[in-house]
Every structure is written in C-alpha cells, then in structure tokens.
Write a protein that holds these residues in place. Structure first.
Motif, short mmCIF file in Angstrom:
data_model
loop_
_atom_site.label_atom_id
_atom_site.label_comp_id
_atom_site.label_asym_id
_atom_site.label_seq_id
_atom_site.Cartn_x
_atom_site.Cartn_y
_atom_site.Cartn_z
N SER B 3 0.83 -1.19 0.00
CA SER B 3 0.00 0.00 0.00
C SER B 3 0.88 1.25 0.00
CB SER B 3 -0.92 -0.01 1.21
OG SER B 3 -0.15 0.11 2.36
N LEU B 4 2.07 1.10 0.55
CA LEU B 4 2.97 2.25 0.57
C LEU B 4 3.38 2.66 -0.84
CD1 LEU B 4 5.71 2.10 3.30
CD2 LEU B 4 3.95 3.80 2.91
N ASN B 7 0.30 3.99 -2.68
CA ASN B 7 -0.31 5.19 -2.12
C ASN B 7 0.58 6.41 -2.35
OD1 ASN B 7 -0.66 7.17 0.01
ND2 ASN B 7 -2.24 5.78 0.70
N ALA B 8 -0.06 7.49 -2.75
CA ALA B 8 0.71 8.69 -3.09
C ALA B 8 1.57 9.17 -1.93
CB ALA B 8 -0.24 9.80 -3.52
N ALA B 9 0.98 9.16 -0.72
CA ALA B 9 1.75 9.65 0.42
C ALA B 9 2.92 8.71 0.69
CB ALA B 9 0.86 9.76 1.65
N GLY B 10 2.72 7.42 0.44
CA GLY B 10 3.80 6.46 0.60
C GLY B 10 4.91 6.73 -0.40
N LYS B 12 5.65 9.47 -1.67
CA LYS B 12 6.35 10.68 -1.25
C LYS B 12 7.45 10.35 -0.25
CE LYS B 12 5.86 14.41 -0.96
NZ LYS B 12 6.77 15.40 -1.48
N ILE B 13 7.15 9.40 0.64
CA ILE B 13 8.15 9.01 1.64
C ILE B 13 9.36 8.43 0.90
CG2 ILE B 13 8.58 7.56 3.66
CD1 ILE B 13 6.34 9.40 4.28
N LEU B 76 4.37 10.92 -9.65
CA LEU B 76 3.74 11.92 -8.79
C LEU B 76 3.45 13.20 -9.56
CD1 LEU B 76 5.77 11.43 -5.49
CD2 LEU B 76 3.31 11.19 -5.75
N ASP B 79 0.42 12.71 -11.69
CA ASP B 79 -0.74 12.76 -10.80
C ASP B 79 -1.13 14.20 -10.49
OD1 ASP B 79 -1.48 10.24 -10.16
OD2 ASP B 79 -1.19 10.53 -7.99
N SER B 179 12.25 17.40 1.91
CA SER B 179 12.31 16.01 2.37
C SER B 179 12.15 15.94 3.89
CB SER B 179 13.61 15.37 1.93
OG SER B 179 14.69 16.01 2.56
N THR B 182 8.44 16.20 4.46
CA THR B 182 7.76 14.97 4.04
C THR B 182 7.94 13.86 5.06
OG1 THR B 182 8.10 15.55 1.74
CG2 THR B 182 7.65 13.24 2.20
N LEU B 183 9.11 13.83 5.68
CA LEU B 183 9.34 12.78 6.67
C LEU B 183 8.83 13.19 8.05
CD1 LEU B 183 12.87 11.61 5.53
CD2 LEU B 183 10.68 10.49 5.18
N GLY B 184 8.14 14.32 8.10
CA GLY B 184 7.55 14.74 9.36
C GLY B 184 8.56 15.21 10.38
N ILE C 203 -6.05 9.59 3.84
CA ILE C 203 -5.11 9.81 2.74
C ILE C 203 -5.53 9.02 1.50
CG2 ILE C 203 -2.75 9.27 2.01
CD1 ILE C 203 -1.75 10.65 4.37
N SER C 207 -6.58 10.62 -2.41
CA SER C 207 -6.15 10.23 -3.75
C SER C 207 -7.35 9.81 -4.58
CB SER C 207 -5.19 9.05 -3.69
OG SER C 207 -4.17 9.32 -2.79
N ASN C 213 -0.89 15.47 -4.82
CA ASN C 213 -0.10 15.18 -3.63
C ASN C 213 0.65 16.43 -3.21
OD1 ASN C 213 -0.57 12.29 -4.11
ND2 ASN C 213 0.61 12.82 -5.93
N ASN C 216 5.09 20.22 -0.96
CA ASN C 216 5.60 21.27 -0.08
C ASN C 216 5.83 22.62 -0.78
OD1 ASN C 216 5.61 19.32 1.99
ND2 ASN C 216 7.57 18.58 1.24
N ALA C 234 3.54 18.44 8.54
CA ALA C 234 4.61 17.56 9.03
C ALA C 234 4.04 16.54 10.01
CB ALA C 234 5.70 18.39 9.69
N ASN C 237 2.32 13.84 8.14
CA ASN C 237 3.30 12.90 7.59
C ASN C 237 3.83 11.97 8.67
OD1 ASN C 237 3.18 13.77 4.92
ND2 ASN C 237 4.57 15.48 5.33
N ARG C 238 4.05 12.54 9.85
CA ARG C 238 4.52 11.73 10.96
C ARG C 238 3.50 10.67 11.32
NH1 ARG C 238 6.34 16.42 13.27
NH2 ARG C 238 4.79 16.54 14.92
N PHE C 240 1.34 9.44 9.45
CA PHE C 240 1.27 8.48 8.35
C PHE C 240 2.40 7.46 8.47
CE2 PHE C 240 2.34 7.20 3.99
CZ PHE C 240 1.15 6.61 3.64
N ILE C 241 3.59 7.94 8.81
CA ILE C 241 4.73 7.03 8.95
C ILE C 241 4.50 6.09 10.13
CG2 ILE C 241 7.19 6.93 9.53
CD1 ILE C 241 7.46 9.56 7.85
#
Ligand SMILES: Cc1cc2nc3c(=O)[nH]c(=O)nc-3n(C[C@H](O)[C@H](O)[C@H](O)COP(=O)(O)OP(=O)(O)OC[C@H]3O[C@@H](n4cnc5c(N)ncnc54)[C@H](O)[C@@H]3O)c2cc1C
Ligand code: HEM
Ligand code: HEM
Ligand code: SF4
Ligand code: F3S
Ligand code: FES
Lengths: 637, 223, 263
Positions: B3-4, B7-10, B12-13, B76, B79, B179, B182-184, C203, C207, C213, C216, C234, C237-238, C240-241
């Motif tokens: 799913s990662l 999935n778009a957010a995945g 991105k990671i 991406l 998209d 980045s 994106t990684l929070g 999320i 989509s 997406n 930033n 952020a 995203n956190r 989500f991770i």
C-alpha cells in the motif's frame, strides 16, 4: 383550543426519567425498516441524524448548503452552558434551570427547561468524547467562564469558536453514519413543503438547487431542525440563507407556530455602514466587560469622539442601571441603545450607533492586556470598518440575532401534527421570551443527542413502517403545487429585484415591529407588510429559469414566506398586551421604564394556526403552570 | 509495503528517503572531488576502485535509489498535473518558488546530465582520448586529474557542467528542506530553520561543484 | 470608486466557461467584496441578465462557504481573510479585478463561481472522526488534556473547510485540509486510539477523490483564511509514517448488525 404540553406528572427532577421509562422501544433489527427525514444539519439536525442513524434507523438528511458543516450553528462564538459545577461555585441543575426560566421572563415550560439543564452535563461529556477541543486549564481539566450576566462560571468554550467546534463534532458523528450507510445526505436541497397524510407527517417535497428538480421523500417521521427565522428582519447576525420556509410551510400544513414575536436583538454588533449592507456581524458580548457605552449628550453632535469632553458624554447604561451598568442583559442594553439613537444622539453613518469606549480600560490596565483579551475582535472590527478601536471608540448597534419563537412542540418535541418533530432553534420550547447567552447550543444538542432518540421511538413503535411512498396522491399534489408556485414567480417578470422587497420588509419589521413596539407601530406594520407583499407578487423580477441553479429564485421563495410570516410576528406582538423579555411594548412599562409583565392574562404560550391565505390565523393557548418556582419581577437594576 | 508503493503519500516518503540518500552521495562526491586541491585526486580515485565488489554493490544500490526516485518523481508529477486542470487568468504565487514548481524539469536535467557524466567520466566513452582509462599518471594510476583538466578547458564541457549544477542547486534548494517536511521531521520552530538550512546546503554544494570546472577553465587549476 | 471586473461565467459542468467583463460603478470602500458583487448583480437582474452565481452564507468568515479566486489568489489579497470579510478598501479606483472559481479536478464547477466541494466531506466521511456512540461516555473531566495540547488541537481545528488550500496548491492537493483534521484529533488522547486508521483512510480517500499530492509548495498556508500551520502537514506525515504496517479494519460498529435470534 387549549394545548397540552404533555409533560409527565410528578416531581420536576423525576419527570424525564419517568417519561423515558414509560416510552416504548423498537427491536434493534426492526429499526432499519423505519425511515426518518431530518431537515437541517446544524447542531440539532446533525446530532439527531447521527444518533438516529447509529441506532439503526434509515435516515435521510437535508440541508441547503453544500456541506452539513456550514449550517449556521457554525457561527456561534461565546460558549455552551452546562450545570457541571466544575468550578465549585455553587452551580447545579436547579440553578441552571432557574436562571434559564428567569432569563426567559417566565414564558417557558418548566419541565422542558429542567430537562434541558439535566442533559446539559451529558452534552459536555459527549462533545469531549468526540474530540471537541474545549479550553483547558494547566492541570488539563476543562475551563469555564461566566457569560451573559450569570453569577456562576458554567460556560464551556473553545476559543471564540464554540459553535464551530460543537458543530464539527456533530458533523463528524454524522459523517461516520454517512460512511456506514445509515444516513443518506442531500446537500443543496431545499425543503419546500411538508406532506401530511391523515393527520400524520409523512414526508417532504424539496427542490434540488442544482438541477431545479422537484422531488419528494416519504418517511415514517419528519424532524425539522431548520434553525431560526430572525432573517425576517433582512439584516441580522444569521447566515444569508437562514429562512423560515421549512417551518412556515409546515405551519401552512397545520403545524402551530408559537410565540413568533419573541425575537432577540443582540446589543453588540457592528453598525450598518450604508445601503449596500447585506449582513450584520456580531461582536462578542464579552467586550462589555471592559468597554464603556456612551453617546454625546447633545443631539446632532458630530465632533469626533475624542473631542467630546467627559461632561458632555452620556454613559446611559451606567446612569440607568447602576447595578449592572454596561453589563445589563441583552434586551435591556439593546433597547437603551435604540432609544438614544432614536433621540438623535446616535453616532456614525445615519446616526445608528453608540460608542463602546476602551480608553478608560486601556489607561487602567494597558493596551497589551486589552489586546490579549480582545485582540481578535479588534482585528475583526478593523477589517470590517477600517477603524482602529485602540485609538478611537468602537461603534456598536443592536441587531436581530435569535428567534425564541418557533413551531409549537410538546414535551416530546412533537408538534401538533403527529410524526412531525421539531428540534433546535426551529421550535419554541425552552427560552421563553428571551434567551440567555450560551443556551441555544445546549438546547440544539440536547434535543438531537438525548431527547429525540427516545421520543421518536415511542412514536414509531406504534406504527407500521413504510406504509406510504412518494407516489401517494398527496405527494404528487405537493409537487405539482410547488411547480406551479415557481412558474408563477417567473411569470411576474416585473422591475424590482427580490432584494428590493426584502430590504423594504426588513425596514418595516425593524422600525415598527422590532424593538420597542407599540400598538400604533404594530398596526402601521400590519398596514405596510401586505402592501409590500402585494407589490412583490406583481413586480418582482427573477431572471433565468427554474431548471438550473438559480439563486434569485431561492431567495424569492424565502422572501415570499417572510412577507407572510412578518405579518404573523406583528399579529402576535400586537395581541400580547404586556412587555416581557425581548418583547417590549411601550404601553406596558413601569414608571422607571422597566418591562411590565402581565402574568394574570399572558402567562401562556400563544400558538397560531393557519386558516388559509389572507385569513386571520387562529390563536391557541397553552397555559404555563409553574409548580416549582415563584414568578418574580425580572430586575437587573 | 504494497500500500505504501501504491499510495501517493507512501511514494512521497520514498521520494524523500531516496532524495536524502542521493544528497548524501552528492555531499561525499563533492568532498571527494575536492581532493583535487590537495593534489591527491588520483590516489582518492584509485582507492575508490580498490574493492570492485563493494564498488558494484554500492553502484547497484545507488542505481535502485535513483530509479525509484525518478520513477516516483515522474508518476507523482503526472498525478499532480491531472489534479489541476486549468490555471488562473492571473497567477499570483505567494510562497512557492521557481525551484519548487520546476522539480520535474530540474530533475530531468540532472538525469540527462548523469547519463552524460557517467559516459564521460565513469565509462569514458565521450572524449576517450583524454580519459583516465587510457592515460596513467606518474605513479601508474588512471590519471583522473588530467582527464578533468583536459575536459574542462573546453568551453562546451564546462558549460554543460555549469548548467547541470544550476539545475541541481535549484532541485536541492527546494528538495532538501522538502524532504524533512515529508518525513515529518518538522515542527513550528524548526520549519523556518530547515527551510533556510536546506537552501544554504544547496548553495554550498553549488560552490563546491562549480569551483572545479570554473577554476580549470579560467586556468587557476592546471596540469 | 469604479472597477472593471472580469468574472468567470459558466452555465454548468459541461459548459466551457469564459471570462466576461463587467463595470462596477459607485463602489464604496466600506463594502465587502460580496456586497460589491451584490451591487453588480442587482444591476444585471434589472437589465434582465442572469446574475453572477457565487457561494456564500455566514458572511462572517466562519462557515467556509464563500470561495472565489481574486486576481489569482483564493480569498483575495488580504491574508488570513475570507472573501466575505474582504473589504473594498483593499482596492483602488480604476482597478481591474479577475474573479474566478476555485480550480481543481476534485472541485467540478457547478455554475459561475460555484464549485462542488463535496470531495472534502467524503474525505472526512472516510475516517475524519472519533468513532464514539451517543451516550455512555465518561465524565468530561476524566479525560485530561494538557493545556498546550488542547490549544494546539484547537489551532488545527479552526479549519473552515473552504478549499482555498486546494485551489492555491499548484498540485491541487488537499493536504492542509487533511493535516488540520488529522492533527486536531491526533493531539487529543480520545483521538489517539484510532489515529492509524484515520490517517490511512483519509489519505487514501484524498487520492481517490482526485486531489494531487503535497510537494511542499506552501501556497496553501499563504491563502488559508485561518492560517492553518504548515507544521500540521509535518505532523500528518509523521502520523502516516507511524501507521506503517497497520492493517485496515472496517468500522463494523457504526451501525448495529442484524440481530440474530438465538434460541
Ligand atoms: C453569530 C451568532 C452567535 C451565536 N452565539 C451563540 C453562543 O455563543 N452560544 C449559544 O448557545 N448560541 C449562540 N447562537 C445561537 C445558536 O448558534 C443557534 O441558535 C443554534 O446554533 C441553532 O442551531 P440549529 O441546529 O437549530 O439551526 P442551524 O444551525 O441554523 O441549522 C439549520 C439547518 O437547517 C437547514 N435548513 C434551513 N432551512 C432549510 C430548508 N428550507 N431546506 C433544507 N434545509 C434547511 C440548513 O441548511 C441548516 O443545516 C449564536 C447565533 C449567532 C447567529
Ligand atoms: C564538477 C563537477 C563534477 C566532477 C568534477 C565530477 C567528477 C567525477 C568523476 C571523476 C567521476 C568518476 C569517478 C571514477 O569512476 O573514478 C564521477 C562519477 C560520478 N559522478 Fe561526478 N563529478 C561532478 C559532478 C557530479 C554531479 C553534479 C553529479 C550528480 C548529480 C555527479 C554524479 C556522479 C556519479 C553518479 C558518478 C558515478 C559514480 C560511480 O562510479 O559509481 N557528479 N564524477
Ligand atoms: C541525483 C540527483 C537528485 C537528487 C539529489 C534529488 C533529490 C531530491 C529531493 C531531496 C527531493 C525532495 C523529496 C520530497 O519532496 O520530500 C526531490 C524531489 C523530487 N525530485 Fe529529485 N533528486 C535527484 C534527481 C532527480 C531526478 C533525476 C529527477 C527526475 C526525474 C528528480 C525529480 C524529483 C521530483 C519530481 C521531486 C518532487 C517530488 C514530489 O513532488 O513529491 N529528482 N529530489
Ligand atoms: S486548511 Fe485553510 S484553506 Fe484549507 S480548507 Fe481549511 S481553512 Fe480553508
Ligand atoms: S500548496 Fe500544495 S504542495 Fe503541499 S504544502 Fe500546500 S499542499
Ligand atoms: S460566507 Fe461564510 S466564510 Fe465567507
């Protein structure tokens, strides 16, 4: 007819428990066979639809906005009351009950108000569980503030956006049910008619505001949660789309409209700036804690406020009500402001404004403290008026704000039409002649979360589900009539816009049926309103067609109803020969200018029945029996 | 994991992680290249090739990283383009930058350059006559130093490198701070710091990279 | 003052739409932007033309209904302000103003300046809530929330769902909108229980609805009338991770299942 509120007997504090234990239940697997229509997705509608969906009923929810989250409840700022007594300052269910009854000037039903105070605590628990971010203290407990002249701190709040947060809580519960398929949502859909078959509410007719299609929905019960009608004044603090249509069409189908003349005027709004004005903005009442209200002593004094020396200023609230001063209740301070402006001492454009001056407070506690307390309000004021209220006094003026009146309901929130339930501001039930701050949110959520789930089950349990469909002749007739009505509006093709008529009506309502009122002014209104109405039906212009998105048509329908409803307010105000709460008749006042209530003759709910176009509606009374409290003079001196 | 990737957010990671790995590589690369100032470039290059097995493992990892980055970058971007059909009659940007809006173009330029660069310095197919594979230095090592000098004396080669480095700095001036977000790895306090820091790193890299070709071209560094 | 307006007119989703020119005369600086449009519309109506359709309701900056792009900026030039709270004193005599609807694939145009933003509601429906039933919850003060957390949650919760962030985002992403909701609930102990499921399903819904997406660009924050902070993205995203490896379960408790009669 003498109306029966169907309150349970027994001690006040046990009435609701008693009624709940008597009520019938429906087997869980049977619930899905019942369909319930909920009109409105404000606090009342969203909480009702979510709770009913969760129980397993099939719910159809409607709103005229594009999303349920945009109902006008979103705009409430101040807070919501509850009898939690967290601050340990002596609050409790009885005290909240008593304050609400007294605030309403003893024109509401004891049992209802007591129940409201009882469920108030559950509301806070429910909202916190939903994630409503109420203000907290440093230990992590809920914070309270005092509001609207109450002597205890019982108001829960979320910054200045309490209504927003409570609505988003209810909206999220509703969203969950939509996801689960138990609630079907119809946005941009306006209810235009109630369908009554054999004395029971069986559905509604709506217009799809995008395609213009007229459709009907049949159900086993209908809940109206369509909000208040204060927009009859044209300019008010309510949303532009707030309307009386849903309630008024129910009235035309036989539902009684109760106490329509109880309309609340809020004292602290930003004044009208010109003819183009479309909407009035509320400024939180909390400003009156530090601001001093004044006008020049001389009429027509148009010096700038800073040039007017202290001795030529009239701090009229402090002068007339030394006890409460600038914090006098809403109705009293609104009336006082209108009085000084009518004397020609008002300030700002058109002389419709009074000063709310912070100079004293700034000198005393410093600008930074004031900024901390009211910074966002000062910013909002500057955004709208372009004036800096730290440098010069704010200008404020009263504005129509809330409708205490509404469709008549009994203790079960059921109207005189069986199967028609009315919740929230749309009903008349809990606020008597005047609503206290922070109590409308409480009522809307109480009705939706904690009362309707029980009372509607009791009603439905006695019925077989799904006995009519929207193909029943009564539904077809309703659709045909709506189509004819719309065609008629287009066929007029006159020269004035809907807004022209709306402004005219609003002007008449404000000048002659607003605050204060007199027999003479009301009679004048009764003369003028039918004239405007007649001209409307001959000279209104609505471009476009009915089979597409047409905002002029939407507005025309609403204004057409206001043009009839305004007359009903006036009639009600004229018949009520007393002053109480927000209803102030100049003929009925004490020598010192206070309201003179007449408990001997008017201690009742006045509920009007529609008798046909251009016929005098009939008045029915529900006597108000106070078993537990002593009627007293409501004095704030 | 599946799913990662879907999935778009995945994705991105993945973009952020691969991007950061490549940034690391680029930093090391510029440090390695800077050995040229101390006259030890050839010895450095020689050491790099000392254990071919490790070198190839490293190359394969970087290639995967690169391919993931490029693939997801393109997907991406496609998209995102389809999510915004029209543009406004007047367009007023308030916060986004030229760099942030052109990531795909600067990225693709870098991609093109990398082909060129690999053919040039790694596989040495372009201008083989001066390649390190052909020429050895006094100690018998491939003469990387000479290869660079001989190449960057040509205007066209230098220009290609300068353009690529400009594209790279643009890509990174947005990419590095992006980045982290994106990684929070941001909060209200760090966001402005990281945004600034990201561009500073990008500009330091810019000068680091541009220095060699420019200095050779104008003759400060010579054989 | 007098203004020249270029306004997007579009009959419906099928129509292609075009900018049309209108003159707005006699506009006073005290008017709000929507009152200026009211004046223009009144004239159009009296000339028998169709007025410009635009969304609005509270005109107080809280309901999130109003939605227009003014000179390329959703909600117009004044920061942290909705269109309905934007006043004409921000413009000067003779200005030319372009007024367009919010643009995004996920927001089809309904008519003129009105777009369909129900995709945002569907994102919330996908999981933007705490799954609590009515009734049977503990006393409010049994759930303690540190003041700082409560205040931060409130900052996130201020989002009015207007969609300006989507319209401003070069990628048409609803990331700030999601970030606001996810952060609000994730800050509170009541909301933590379902945090993983919530972020994952919201999320995916984003989509599915055709939003882009986030890469930033930070345009969203610049136009957000409530100033929803970028740090919430952020945080999203956190969250989500943190939800890596979470296997989605269905919310089967939302509606009572058929009751089987045992014995
Ligand atoms: C500016 C302001 C501040 C306030 N502050 C406070 C406060 O601090 N504390 C407090 O207790 N109270 C406050 N109030 C009062 C309180 O907000 C309202 O009384 C309450 O929210 C009403 O809720 P409701 O659910 O009954 O109606 P609403 O929230 O008005 O909802 C009405 C719903 O009905 C729908 N609807 C209406 N007509 C139709 C139709 N014909 N067809 C289909 N759908 C229809 C609408 O779409 C909407 O969803 C304030 C009110 C205002 C205006
Ligand atoms: C002026 C700038 C640069 C110089 C002088 C330079 C020099 C070199 C040299 C000499 C090599 C070959 C090393 C060897 O195999 O012995 C090389 C390899 C490489 N360079 Fe560069 N480079 C520059 C810029 C860049 C840039 C901007 C990038 C990336 C964006 C880059 C990426 C690479 C890669 C991926 C390799 C292959 C590494 C490998 O062998 O696996 N270089 N570079
Ligand atoms: C070798 C050099 C490269 C480096 C060091 C690099 C680095 C980065 C970094 C750090 C990011 C930020 C990731 C994030 O948004 O969180 C990024 C984003 C991006 N990169 Fe690269 N990149 C490189 C090459 C490329 C190439 C060759 C392409 C093109 C095909 C590319 C396309 C992109 C795109 C489109 C994004 C934006 C991703 C998004 O919108 O989410 N990059 N890059
Ligand atoms: S995040 Fe801001 S711009 Fe986006 S919907 Fe919420 S309030 Fe509007
Ligand atoms: S503008 Fe768009 S790219 Fe992300 S930071 Fe905002 S959503
Ligand atoms: S109309 Fe409600 S936010 Fe603008």
């Amino acid at each position: 007819m003498i109306l029966d509120g169907k309150c349970p007997s027994g001690p006040l504090s046990e009435k609701w428990d008693k009624r709940r234990s008597e009520m019938r239940l429906i087997n869980p697997s049977n619930k899905r066979r019942y369909k319930i229509i909920v009109v409105g997705t404000g606090l009342a509608g969203a909480s009702a639809a979510a709770s009913l969906g969760e129980l397993g009923y099939n719910v159809e929810a409607f709103c005229y906005q594009d999303s349920p989250r945009r109902a006008h409840s979103i705009a409430a700022q101040g807070g919501i009351n509850a009898a939690k007594n967290y601050p340990n300052d002596g609050d409790g269910i009885y005290r909240l009950f008593y304050d609400t009854i007294k605030g309403g000037d003893f024109r509401s039903r004891e049992a209802n108000v007591y129940r409201l105070a009882q469920v108030s605590n559950n509301i806070i628990d429910q909202c916190v569980a939903q994630g409503v971010p109420f203000a907290r203290d440093y230990a992590g407990y809920l914070d309270n503030r005092s509001f609207g002249g109450a002597q205890v701190s019982r108001t829960f709040y979320a910054k200045g956006q309490t209504g927003q947060q409570l609505l988003l809580g209810a909206y999220s519960a509703l969203s969950r049910q939509i996801n689960a398929g138990s609630v079907r949502l119809h946005t941009r859909t306006e209810m235009l008619d109630l369908v009554v078959i054999e004395g029971e509410a069986r559905g509604i007719t709506v217009r799809d505001m995008i395609t213009g299609e007229i459709r009907s929905y049949a159900a086993d019960a209908v809940c109206l949660c369509s909000g208040g009608y204060i927009n009859v004044f044209c300019l008010s603090t309510n949303g532009m789309g707030s309307n009386v249509t849903a309630a008024y069409r129910a009235y035309k189908k036989g539902a009684f409209l109760a106490n329509p003349c109880f309309t609340q005027i809020h004292p602290t709004c930003i004044p009208v700036s010109g003819d183009h004005q479309s909407k009035l903005t509320l400024m939180s009442e909390s400003l009156r804690n530090d601001g001093r209200v004044w006008v020049p002593k001389k009429t027509g004094d148009n010096r700038s406020p800073r040039e007017i020396p202290e001795e030529e200023r009239d701090y009229y609230l402090e002068r007339k009500y030394p006890g409460f001063g600038n914090l006098a209740p809403r109705d009293i301070s609104s009336r006082a402001a209108k009085e000084v402006c009518d004397e020609g001492r008002g300030v700002g454009p058109g002389g419709r404004g009074v000063y709310l001056d912070f100079a004293g407070a700034i000198a005393r506690i410093g600008e930074s403290v004031i900024r901390q307390r009211y910074g966002n309000l000062f910013d909002m004021y500057e955004r709208i008026t372009g004036e800096n209220a730290y440098r010069q006094p704010m200008r404020i003026y009263p504005a129509p704000h809330y409708a205490m009146g509404g469709l008549w309901v009994d203790y079960n929130l059921e109207s005189n039409i069986r199967g028609l339930f009315v919740l929230g501001e749309a009903n008349f039930s809990d606020h008597g002649a005047n609503r206290l701050g922070a109590s409308a949110l409480m009522q809307g959520l109480g009705d939706g979360y904690f009362i309707i789930p029980y009372t509607i089950a009791d009603y439905l349990a006695q019925r077989t589900p799904g006995t009519v469909t929207s193909e029943h002749p009564e539904f077809r007739r309703s659709r045909d009539e709506r189509a004819v009505e719309i065609k008629r509006l287009f066929s007029i093709n006159g020269r004035k816009s809907v807004n022209d008529f709306y402004r005219e009506l609003g002007g008449v309502m404000w000048d002659y049926a607003g605050l204060p009122r007199s027999e003479e002014s009301l009679k004048k209104a009764l003369e003028l309103i039918p004239r405007i109405r007649a001209e409307f039906w001959e000279n209104v212009k609505i471009p476009g067609s009915g089979s597409e998105l047409n905002q002029e048509l939407e507005k025309a329908g609403r204004v057409a109803d206001f043009l009839e409803f305004g007359e009903l307010i006036t009639l009600d105000a004229l018949h009520r020969n007393e002053s109480c709460g927000s209803h102030f008749r100049v003929e009925y006042q004490m020598p010192d200018g206070e309201a003179r209530r007449d408990d001997e003759n008017f201690c009742y709910v006045g509920a009007w029945q529609y008798m046909g176009a251009d016929k005098m509606p009939e008045l029915h009374k529900e006597p108000l029996d106070f078993e537990n409290i002593q009627l007293s003079v409501r004095s704030y001196k | 994991m599946k799913s990662l990737i879907k999935n778009a957010a995945g994705r991105k990671i993945f973009m952020a992680v691969t991007g950061q790995l490549m940034v690391l590589f680029i930093i090391i690369h510029v440090i390695g290249n800077s050995t040229i100032y101390f006259g030890v470039l050839n010895s450095y290059a020689d050491h790099l090739h000392a254990v071919p097995f490790l070198l190839w493992v490293f190359r394969l990892v970087m290639l995967t990283v690169f391919l993931i980055h490029v693939l997801f970058g393109i997907l991406l971007t496609l998209d995102n383009c389809s999510a915004r059909p029209g543009s406004y009659a007047v367009r007023a940007y308030r916060q986004s930058t030229f760099a942030s809006r052109n990531m795909i173009w600067t990225g693709l330029l870098i991609c093109l350059f990398l082909f060129y660069h690999l053919l040039h310095f790694t596989f040495q197919i372009i201008r083989p006559e001066v390649s390190a594979g052909v020429n050895s230095d006094a100690m018998g090592r491939p003469d990387v130093f000479n290869m660079l000098v001989m190449n960057f004396q040509h205007f066209s080669v230098t220009l290609i490198y300068i353009l690529a480095i400009v594209a790279l700095v643009l890509h990174l001036s947005h990419g590095i701070q992006s980045s982290f977000q994106t990684l929070g790895l941001n909060n209200e306090r760090t966001l402005p710091v990281i945004t600034k820091g990201g561009s500073i790193v990008a500009y330091v890299l810019f000068f680091g990279y541009i220095a060699i070709p420019v200095m050779i071209f104008i003759g400060i560094l010579h054989g | 003052m007098n203004l020249t307006l270029f306004v997007w007119r579009q009959k419906g989703p099928e129509d292609t739409g075009r900018l049309e020119r209108y003159e707005a005369g006699d506009i006073s600086t005290g008017m709000s932007f929507l009152e200026m449009l009211d004046v223009v519309n009144d004239k159009l109506i009296k000339n028998g033309e169709e007025p410009i359709a635009f969304d609005h309701d509270c005109r107080e900056g809280i309901c999130g209904t109003c939605s227009q792009v003014i000179n390329g900026v959703p909600h117009g030039p004044e920061g942290k302000t909705t269109v309905c709270q934007l006043h004409m004193r921000n413009f000067s005599d003779g200005d030319t103003i372009y007024i367009e609807p919010l643009k995004s694939k996920a927001f089809p145009v309904i008519s003129d300046l009105i777009v369909d933003r129900s995709a945002l509601d569907r994102i919330i429906q996908a999981g933007g809530y705490i799954s609590v039933h009515t009734g049977g919850v503990p006393d409010a003060n049994t759930i303690l929330v540190a003041k700082h957390d409560a205040d931060t949650a409130m900052d996130a919760a201020e989002c009015i769902g207007c969609g300006a962030c989507v319209a401003a985002c070069p990628n048409g992403s609803a990331m700030l909108f999601l970030a606001a909701r996810v952060s609000h609930l994730a800050m509170l102990p009541q909301g933590r229980v379902e945090a993983k499921r919530r972020v994952r399903s919201m999320i995916s819904a984003m989509s599915k609805e055709g939003f882009g997406n986030c890469s930033n660009h930070y345009e969203c924050h610049a136009v957000c009338p409530k100033g929803i902070k970028l740090s919430f993205i952020a945080k999203l995203n956190r969250e989500f991770i943190k939800a890596f490896g979470y296997v989605a379960e269905k919310d089967s408790a939302a509606r009572p299942a058929d009751v089987s009669i045992a014995d």
